[in-house]
Structures are given as C-alpha cells and as structure tokens.
Design a protein around this motif. Structure first.
Motif, PDB file in Angstrom:
ATOM      1  N   LYS A 110       0.843  -1.189   0.000  1.00 53.13           N
ATOM      2  CA  LYS A 110       0.000   0.000   0.000  1.00 53.13           C
ATOM      3  C   LYS A 110       0.879   1.240   0.000  1.00 53.13           C
ATOM      4  O   LYS A 110       1.902   1.285   0.680  1.00 53.13           O
ATOM      5  CB  LYS A 110      -0.905   0.005   1.236  1.00 53.13           C
ATOM      6  CG  LYS A 110      -1.825   1.218   1.326  1.00 53.13           C
ATOM      7  CD  LYS A 110      -2.684   1.164   2.581  1.00 53.13           C
ATOM      8  CE  LYS A 110      -3.585   2.395   2.675  1.00 53.13           C
ATOM      9  NZ  LYS A 110      -4.419   2.377   3.905  1.00 53.13           N
ATOM     10  N   GLU A 111       0.448   2.249  -0.748  1.00 54.94           N
ATOM     11  CA  GLU A 111       1.175   3.512  -0.745  1.00 54.94           C
ATOM     12  C   GLU A 111       0.738   4.362   0.442  1.00 54.94           C
ATOM     13  O   GLU A 111      -0.454   4.473   0.742  1.00 54.94           O
ATOM     14  CB  GLU A 111       0.931   4.292  -2.036  1.00 54.94           C
ATOM     15  CG  GLU A 111       1.673   5.620  -2.065  1.00 54.94           C
ATOM     16  CD  GLU A 111       1.514   6.379  -3.371  1.00 54.94           C
ATOM     17  OE1 GLU A 111       2.174   7.423  -3.526  1.00 54.94           O
ATOM     18  OE2 GLU A 111       0.725   5.931  -4.228  1.00 54.94           O
ATOM     19  N   LEU A 112       1.707   4.960   1.121  1.00 53.49           N
ATOM     20  CA  LEU A 112       1.432   5.882   2.217  1.00 53.49           C
ATOM     21  C   LEU A 112       1.834   7.291   1.803  1.00 53.49           C
ATOM     22  O   LEU A 112       2.726   7.475   0.980  1.00 53.49           O
ATOM     23  CB  LEU A 112       2.228   5.495   3.468  1.00 53.49           C
ATOM     24  CG  LEU A 112       2.000   4.109   4.074  1.00 53.49           C
ATOM     25  CD1 LEU A 112       2.863   3.950   5.321  1.00 53.49           C
ATOM     26  CD2 LEU A 112       0.536   3.883   4.402  1.00 53.49           C
ATOM     27  N   ILE A 155       2.229   8.783   8.411  1.00 48.51           N
ATOM     28  CA  ILE A 155       3.256   8.198   9.274  1.00 48.51           C
ATOM     29  C   ILE A 155       3.267   8.903  10.631  1.00 48.51           C
ATOM     30  O   ILE A 155       3.417  10.125  10.709  1.00 48.51           O
ATOM     31  CB  ILE A 155       4.637   8.299   8.596  1.00 48.51           C
ATOM     32  CG1 ILE A 155       4.604   7.547   7.249  1.00 48.51           C
ATOM     33  CG2 ILE A 155       5.728   7.736   9.499  1.00 48.51           C
ATOM     34  CD1 ILE A 155       5.842   7.746   6.402  1.00 48.51           C
ATOM     35  N   ASP A 156       3.096   8.135  11.700  1.00 46.25           N
ATOM     36  CA  ASP A 156       3.012   8.707  13.047  1.00 46.25           C
ATOM     37  C   ASP A 156       4.218   9.580  13.385  1.00 46.25           C
ATOM     38  O   ASP A 156       4.077  10.626  14.033  1.00 46.25           O
ATOM     39  CB  ASP A 156       2.912   7.588  14.092  1.00 46.25           C
ATOM     40  CG  ASP A 156       1.645   6.761  13.944  1.00 46.25           C
ATOM     41  OD1 ASP A 156       0.818   7.102  13.076  1.00 46.25           O
ATOM     42  OD2 ASP A 156       1.485   5.780  14.693  1.00 46.25           O
ATOM     43  N   SER A 157       5.398   9.144  12.972  1.00 45.39           N
ATOM     44  CA  SER A 157       6.626   9.868  13.315  1.00 45.39           C
ATOM     45  C   SER A 157       6.674  11.268  12.703  1.00 45.39           C
ATOM     46  O   SER A 157       7.451  12.113  13.151  1.00 45.39           O
ATOM     47  CB  SER A 157       7.849   9.069  12.857  1.00 45.39           C
ATOM     48  OG  SER A 157       7.910   7.823  13.514  1.00 45.39           O
ATOM     49  N   GLU A 198      17.229  12.731  13.278  1.00 47.21           N
ATOM     50  CA  GLU A 198      16.992  13.418  14.552  1.00 47.21           C
ATOM     51  C   GLU A 198      15.497  13.485  14.866  1.00 47.21           C
ATOM     52  O   GLU A 198      15.081  13.305  16.016  1.00 47.21           O
ATOM     53  CB  GLU A 198      17.576  14.829  14.492  1.00 47.21           C
ATOM     54  CG  GLU A 198      19.101  14.865  14.498  1.00 47.21           C
ATOM     55  CD  GLU A 198      19.639  16.281  14.370  1.00 47.21           C
ATOM     56  OE1 GLU A 198      18.830  17.237  14.439  1.00 47.21           O
ATOM     57  OE2 GLU A 198      20.859  16.436  14.186  1.00 47.21           O
ATOM     58  N   ILE A 199      14.696  13.728  13.844  1.00 41.61           N
ATOM     59  CA  ILE A 199      13.245  13.835  14.048  1.00 41.61           C
ATOM     60  C   ILE A 199      12.654  12.527  14.560  1.00 41.61           C
ATOM     61  O   ILE A 199      11.797  12.518  15.453  1.00 41.61           O
ATOM     62  CB  ILE A 199      12.552  14.257  12.729  1.00 41.61           C
ATOM     63  CG1 ILE A 199      12.921  15.705  12.386  1.00 41.61           C
ATOM     64  CG2 ILE A 199      11.034  14.109  12.836  1.00 41.61           C
ATOM     65  CD1 ILE A 199      12.504  16.135  10.992  1.00 41.61           C
ATOM     66  N   ILE A 200      13.120  11.409  14.021  1.00 44.94           N
ATOM     67  CA  ILE A 200      12.550  10.113  14.414  1.00 44.94           C
ATOM     68  C   ILE A 200      13.284   9.490  15.601  1.00 44.94           C
ATOM     69  O   ILE A 200      12.871   8.445  16.107  1.00 44.94           O
ATOM     70  CB  ILE A 200      12.552   9.115  13.231  1.00 44.94           C
ATOM     71  CG1 ILE A 200      13.987   8.781  12.804  1.00 44.94           C
ATOM     72  CG2 ILE A 200      11.748   9.673  12.067  1.00 44.94           C
ATOM     73  CD1 ILE A 200      14.071   7.744  11.689  1.00 44.94           C
ATOM     74  N   LYS A 252       7.448   5.155  13.426  1.00 44.28           N
ATOM     75  CA  LYS A 252       6.207   4.609  13.962  1.00 44.28           C
ATOM     76  C   LYS A 252       5.067   4.808  12.968  1.00 44.28           C
ATOM     77  O   LYS A 252       4.921   5.879  12.378  1.00 44.28           O
ATOM     78  CB  LYS A 252       5.851   5.274  15.296  1.00 44.28           C
ATOM     79  CG  LYS A 252       6.717   4.824  16.460  1.00 44.28           C
ATOM     80  CD  LYS A 252       6.195   5.367  17.779  1.00 44.28           C
ATOM     81  CE  LYS A 252       7.014   4.843  18.953  1.00 44.28           C
ATOM     82  NZ  LYS A 252       6.491   5.349  20.250  1.00 44.28           N
ATOM     83  N   PHE A 253       4.277   3.750  12.812  1.00 40.40           N
ATOM     84  CA  PHE A 253       3.124   3.781  11.914  1.00 40.40           C
ATOM     85  C   PHE A 253       1.985   3.020  12.583  1.00 40.40           C
ATOM     86  O   PHE A 253       2.161   1.878  13.005  1.00 40.40           O
ATOM     87  CB  PHE A 253       3.488   3.140  10.570  1.00 40.40           C
ATOM     88  CG  PHE A 253       2.330   2.961   9.633  1.00 40.40           C
ATOM     89  CD1 PHE A 253       1.577   4.052   9.210  1.00 40.40           C
ATOM     90  CD2 PHE A 253       1.985   1.699   9.173  1.00 40.40           C
ATOM     91  CE1 PHE A 253       0.499   3.883   8.352  1.00 40.40           C
ATOM     92  CE2 PHE A 253       0.914   1.523   8.306  1.00 40.40           C
ATOM     93  CZ  PHE A 253       0.170   2.622   7.902  1.00 40.40           C
ATOM     94  N   ARG A 254       0.854   3.678  12.716  1.00 41.96           N
ATOM     95  CA  ARG A 254      -0.306   3.096  13.394  1.00 41.96           C
ATOM     96  C   ARG A 254       0.035   2.612  14.801  1.00 41.96           C
ATOM     97  O   ARG A 254      -0.416   1.554  15.253  1.00 41.96           O
ATOM     98  CB  ARG A 254      -0.888   1.952  12.565  1.00 41.96           C
ATOM     99  CG  ARG A 254      -1.505   2.413  11.253  1.00 41.96           C
ATOM    100  CD  ARG A 254      -2.072   1.266  10.456  1.00 41.96           C
ATOM    101  NE  ARG A 254      -2.691   1.747   9.224  1.00 41.96           N
ATOM    102  CZ  ARG A 254      -3.159   0.950   8.268  1.00 41.96           C
ATOM    103  NH1 ARG A 254      -3.096  -0.364   8.404  1.00 41.96           N
ATOM    104  NH2 ARG A 254      -3.699   1.460   7.180  1.00 41.96           N
ATOM    105  N   GLY A 255       0.872   3.386  15.471  1.00 43.51           N
ATOM    106  CA  GLY A 255       1.199   3.090  16.865  1.00 43.51           C
ATOM    107  C   GLY A 255       2.293   2.074  17.076  1.00 43.51           C
ATOM    108  O   GLY A 255       2.657   1.779  18.220  1.00 43.51           O
TER     109      GLY A 255
END
Length: 272
Positions: free
Chosen positions: A111-113, A118-120, A151-153, A175-178
């Motif tokens: 699946k394309e996101l 993306i949670d992050s 650094e962000i993630i 993180k994706f969907r928790g």
C-alpha cells in the motif's frame, strides 16, 4: 523468480515506450511484462506473439499497430535481461516453473502511504503544501536531509554513505499506526535539482532494487524536488513483488520536495 528480472524487463519496456514518444496507456508496460514472464515460465518466448495476445487499448490510443511496436532489439534486450537473472543456468523443468510462479500465488499486499500517514511525522499536517512551494527545489544536500530526519525520528545510529550501500538509511524508529516499523530510505539532495526519474536511480532503477533488499516493511524515496511518475511505478512494482514473495504487508512512500520541506519546517530543521 528473482524480483530484479521482473523490474528490469519492465524498465526496458517502459523506456522503449517513452523513448519513442508513446504514452503508457492502460498500464501496458506492466501488462506486457507479466505476459512475457508467463511465456518464459512456460519455456518459450516470442515477443511478436506475446504482444499480439495482450489485451489493451495502448495501441489504439497511441495510434500504432502491434506489428509496428515490435522491435528485434527490444526482444533481444528482454532475452538478455532474462538470461542475466538467477535462473540463467537452470533448465525450465516443471520444478523451475513452479518456483517462478510462486510469488504470484502468495498473499502479500502493498500500500502507498503519504508522509501525513506516518506517526513519526504527524506534525506535518500543520503545514500546507502551499506554504512551502516557493522553497522548491530545496537547496539541501542529502547528508543534511538524512541527519535531520534521523533526529526527528530519534535514530542515533546513522550509516555513513558508501558506494555499495543498499539504502541511505535503515531504521526501526519510524512509527506507523502506533507500532515501530522497519524502514528504508533513499535520499536525493540538491545534487539533483531536476525532476527525479528512473534514469537518476541507477542503471535500470537498481537503486530501488537495492533498497528493496533491506529487511524493511516501509520503503521511502525522498527527493528535493518533483518525482516523476515512473519512479512511483518502479517503487510500487518492486514493493508489490516483494510483498507477494514474502507474504507480508509492505508499504512505500514518495517524499517529494514539498513533503520534505513540510516535515523539516514543522520540526524546526528548515527556515521559511
């Protein structure tokens, strides 16, 4: 079957189509690729016959006949791509055919996101694309983008670039969907300020092929400017092939200059 041969043949056909000024209507390049692989799996291949049996509106919409599309050099290039696959020295026995068909029978999905999914990078939703369009293409090098996203993630271990790398950054911090999800990045910085095309992703798109060799479940291609639709098709096809082969749910994401700017801006890594 080695996924690389499917993608290599697909790229050969796609480049042939575009180099002759045609449009890839009706997803013709992919349909022809699958028909060719089926013929190879059966132990015979004749490009002229394969072209004749593909059901498509491609020829009508491009105002060309099937016989006019056929080209001996194209056929030879496809045969060479097949011979260079991992099955080159293995005879096409019944056992071989079963191995070749296995990926098509598995139940993996891809699946394309969007970066917004993306949670992050959830804060990116606060920045509208219209707020950063004047910054594109971004005047940022790959190293800065890679380190900033790391650094962000919260990724401490950032790999140094070298010629034989599979990807520019592999991390389990996204993180994706928790949940944390293994993720592989391919970065393109200011060294390439034009539209990113397949030709800019190594020979026959092999940078994307190498990226897909990493044990990730999310594959992200990033660029400081516009990303051509052929890169999207290449990434989608490679991810889909791996999903079928592994039986896992995999994801892919294109992070163009606008989305890159939105992420860097909202997390304080970029000034307006």
């Amino acid at each position: 079957m080695n996924n690389s041969v499917r993608i290599s043949i697909y790229n050969i056909i796609l480049n042939y189509v575009f180099n002759r000024g045609f449009q890839d209507y009706d997803n013709f390049s992919r349909k022809l690729t699958e028909a060719i692989l089926e013929d190879f799996a059966k132990g015979h291949f004749d490009l002229r016959k394969t072209i004749s049996k593909v059901k498509t509106s491609f020829f009508r919409l491009n105002s060309i006949s099937r016989s006019q599309f056929f080209n001996k050099r194209l056929e030879k290039a496809i045969i060479n791509a097949w011979k260079n696959s991992s099955k080159i020295n293995e005879p096409l026995t019944e056992r071989t055919v079963k191995i070749i068909k296995t990926p098509l029978l598995s139940h993996g999905v891809c699946k394309e996101l969007q970066v917004d999914d993306i949670d992050s990078f959830i804060e990116v939703r606060k920045v509208k694309p219209s707020e950063v369009v004047n910054l594109i293409p971004l005047d940022l090098d790959e190293e800065f983008i890679k380190n900033s996203l790391a650094e962000i993630i919260g990724e401490t271990f950032v790999q140094k670039d070298w010629g034989g790398e599979l990807g520019d950054l592999f991390t389990t911090r996204i993180k994706f969907r928790g949940h944390r999800i293994p993720t592989a990045f391919m970065f393109k910085g200011k060294g390439l300020r034009k539209k990113l095309t397949i030709a800019d992703c190594g020979k026959n798109g092999d940078q994307i092929l190498r990226l897909l060799k990493l044990p990730a479940r999310l594959f992200i291609v990033q660029h400081v400017g516009e990303i051509d639709f052929t890169v999207r098709e290449q990434l989608e096809m490679a991810t889909e092939a791996k999903a079928r082969q592994t039986g896992k749910a995999l994801y892919y994401c294109l992070m163009d200059g606008v989305d890159t700017a939105r992420v860097l801006l909202v997390y304080g890594k970029l000034d307006r």
